[in-house]
Design a protein around this motif. Sequence first.
Motif, PDB file in Angstrom:
ATOM      1  N   SER A   1      12.026 -18.745  15.029  1.00 17.33           N
ATOM      2  CA  SER A   1      12.130 -18.548  16.476  1.00 17.33           C
ATOM      3  C   SER A   1      11.596 -17.191  16.903  1.00 17.33           C
ATOM      4  CB  SER A   1      13.591 -18.678  16.928  1.00 17.33           C
ATOM      5  OG  SER A   1      14.354 -17.549  16.517  1.00 17.33           O
ATOM      6  N   ILE A   2      11.221 -16.360  15.931  1.00 18.25           N
ATOM      7  CA  ILE A   2      10.763 -15.003  16.227  1.00 18.25           C
ATOM      8  C   ILE A   2       9.271 -15.030  16.547  1.00 18.25           C
ATOM      9  CG2 ILE A   2      10.508 -12.666  15.306  1.00 18.25           C
ATOM     10  CD1 ILE A   2      12.898 -13.279  13.476  1.00 18.25           C
ATOM     11  N   PRO A   3       8.841 -14.426  17.652  1.00 18.85           N
ATOM     12  CA  PRO A   3       7.417 -14.416  17.999  1.00 18.85           C
ATOM     13  C   PRO A   3       6.562 -13.824  16.881  1.00 18.85           C
ATOM     14  CG  PRO A   3       8.736 -13.637  19.847  1.00 18.85           C
ATOM     15  CD  PRO A   3       9.669 -13.751  18.676  1.00 18.85           C
ATOM     16  N   PHE A   4       5.362 -14.355  16.753  1.00 20.38           N
ATOM     17  CA  PHE A   4       4.460 -13.934  15.680  1.00 20.38           C
ATOM     18  C   PHE A   4       4.199 -12.435  15.714  1.00 20.38           C
ATOM     19  CE2 PHE A   4       0.021 -13.109  14.337  1.00 20.38           C
ATOM     20  CZ  PHE A   4       0.146 -13.438  13.001  1.00 20.38           C
ATOM     21  N   GLU A   5       4.073 -11.874  16.927  1.00 21.83           N
ATOM     22  CA  GLU A   5       3.755 -10.448  17.020  1.00 21.83           C
ATOM     23  C   GLU A   5       4.901  -9.577  16.512  1.00 21.83           C
ATOM     24  OE1 GLU A   5       4.814 -11.848  21.263  1.00 21.83           O
ATOM     25  OE2 GLU A   5       3.712 -12.577  19.517  1.00 21.83           O
ATOM     26  N   TYR A   6       6.122 -10.134  16.427  1.00 24.14           N
ATOM     27  CA  TYR A   6       7.236  -9.399  15.838  1.00 24.14           C
ATOM     28  C   TYR A   6       7.284  -9.594  14.325  1.00 24.14           C
ATOM     29  CZ  TYR A   6       9.382  -8.276  20.363  1.00 24.14           C
ATOM     30  OH  TYR A   6       9.644  -7.767  21.607  1.00 24.14           O
ATOM     31  N   LEU A   7       6.946 -10.797  13.869  1.00 25.47           N
ATOM     32  CA  LEU A   7       6.987 -11.075  12.432  1.00 25.47           C
ATOM     33  C   LEU A   7       5.896 -10.323  11.676  1.00 25.47           C
ATOM     34  CD1 LEU A   7       7.673 -14.912  12.228  1.00 25.47           C
ATOM     35  CD2 LEU A   7       9.201 -13.063  11.545  1.00 25.47           C
ATOM     36  N   ARG A   8       4.731 -10.213  12.286  1.00 25.04           N
ATOM     37  CA  ARG A   8       3.587  -9.619  11.596  1.00 25.04           C
ATOM     38  C   ARG A   8       3.876  -8.226  11.049  1.00 25.04           C
ATOM     39  NH1 ARG A   8      -1.546  -9.713  15.185  1.00 25.04           N
ATOM     40  NH2 ARG A   8      -0.080  -8.536  16.468  1.00 25.04           N
ATOM     41  N   PRO A   9       4.432  -7.301  11.842  1.00 26.54           N
ATOM     42  CA  PRO A   9       4.682  -5.963  11.281  1.00 26.54           C
ATOM     43  C   PRO A   9       5.835  -5.911  10.281  1.00 26.54           C
ATOM     44  CG  PRO A   9       5.494  -6.085  13.538  1.00 26.54           C
ATOM     45  CD  PRO A   9       4.719  -7.343  13.288  1.00 26.54           C
ATOM     46  N   LEU A  10       6.624  -7.003  10.171  1.00 22.17           N
ATOM     47  CA  LEU A  10       7.757  -6.997   9.245  1.00 22.17           C
ATOM     48  C   LEU A  10       7.340  -7.254   7.802  1.00 22.17           C
ATOM     49  CD1 LEU A  10      10.421  -9.054  11.251  1.00 22.17           C
ATOM     50  CD2 LEU A  10      10.257  -6.569  11.027  1.00 22.17           C
ATOM     51  N   ALA A  11       6.113  -7.729   7.615  1.00 22.64           N
ATOM     52  CA  ALA A  11       5.682  -8.185   6.290  1.00 22.64           C
ATOM     53  C   ALA A  11       5.851  -7.120   5.213  1.00 22.64           C
ATOM     54  CB  ALA A  11       4.232  -8.654   6.355  1.00 22.64           C
ATOM     55  N   ASP A  12       5.620  -5.866   5.562  1.00 21.81           N
ATOM     56  CA  ASP A  12       5.656  -4.795   4.561  1.00 21.81           C
ATOM     57  C   ASP A  12       6.907  -3.927   4.661  1.00 21.81           C
ATOM     58  OD1 ASP A  12       3.102  -5.561   3.631  1.00 21.81           O
ATOM     59  OD2 ASP A  12       2.157  -4.430   5.257  1.00 21.81           O
ATOM     60  N   LEU A  13       7.908  -4.383   5.419  1.00 22.73           N
ATOM     61  CA  LEU A  13       9.097  -3.556   5.634  1.00 22.73           C
ATOM     62  C   LEU A  13      10.243  -3.948   4.711  1.00 22.73           C
ATOM     63  CD1 LEU A  13       9.319  -3.303   9.540  1.00 22.73           C
ATOM     64  CD2 LEU A  13       8.055  -1.851   7.941  1.00 22.73           C
TER      65      LEU A  13
END
Length: 434
Positions: free
Chosen positions: A354-366
């Motif tokens: 349910s999380i917008p893609f633009e929020y998920l994208r920066p989470l990949a390396d966190l």
Amino acid sequence: MLKRITITCVIWWLLVLNLAMQPVQAQSDVLDRILITVNGSPITESEIEQRSKFLIYLTSDGNQSSLTLDVARQRATDDAIVFRLLQQRANEIGIGLTLEEIDERIALEFESRNISEDVFLSDLSEHGFSIDVFRQTVSETLLRDKLVQQIVTPRILIRDEEIDRYISINQESFQPVDEFNLSVIVVSESLSMNFEQKQLLRQIVRDIEYEIDRGSDFYQVAIAASQFEGIQAGDLGWVRTGDLDPVLAQRITPSKVPQIIGPIVSGSNIFFARINDHQTTIGPELPFVKELHLARIVLQASNQAGSEVNAEQLENLRRTILNGGDFGEIAKVYSHDSSTKQQGGDMGWLPEDSIPFEYLRPLADLEIGDVSPVQQIENIVFIIQFRGIRDASQEQRKRSVVRNRLRNIKLRNEVSNWIDELRETAVIDYRSVF
């Protein structure tokens, strides 16, 4: 000769995407007329001819195509215009493709369709097309998918009320279903066994039954029995009632789990089952879904110049947080997001899908506790703090199924609307016709 319908099933799905091939090189600058320009980008007569022929090839059953030449040309013209618009939009926002991505998609297509690449390419060549034509078609599809993922998908909002309404209307699809965690011992007689081997198996069945009746550990009995030919033992994991052997399903008493049942005769097999655990799940197969705990700080401006100022300010706030500043306290002071400001930017636990893609994208390396770099969407800049991750509850998994169904329904309309928007803002000049 391989039938057209067999070959075209590999790439039939590409047709419905309204995409086609890249412009082919004109054989002659004099003879190859420019028919249309899209924001100054030319579409030539040779390209339309090539696209038309390929569409006819794809829709042929070996003898005749479902498209007339005129219809094929109309579709090819529309495909060429749409591709120019997509290509131009991709260039604007820096989206591209790698050779590895294209090769991987082609390999997946052949694998999923169970069709030999050599046979397919031979058929292409026989009808006057090269592998480059197919590669370009796949490339355009990949480019479209990337654009849709980044631009269109974030537009699709699935509200809780929509999910509730869908579940209410489709109650039968979400009725509870019993699942059982099973371990089994299976004794199988084969036609190749001689009389002595069959007698031995029957004696082992009696021995297993005796050991179970006297309370021996099922797993130890299974290990001992599996040493003999014709006997297999192991864990089956979670199995739904409808997938169980009918005789076994009738003999299970959920309230008595764990429970050992057997021997049960099923065809040429005799088996014993240990019911290790029982649970009730929702009707459809539920995906495994993660929930993420996020917080955000958002700064919004009315124009691009303001966004640049905000981005610089937010970067300074981010550095303060990285140097030990409290994310929540800073969010309460500076964030423009009224829905999370008073909670210190806390967005709570959210299903990942349910999380917008633009929020998920920066989470990949966190890692948990990390703060993302400054992100920008139009005139909004934001940072995300990754606070935790956990498995979603069964209820959230059910809602995830519905959310994906509703998203897929909306996606088709949104893609069509988006392409219409690209057309409306483009300068399309029809210079000539066939």
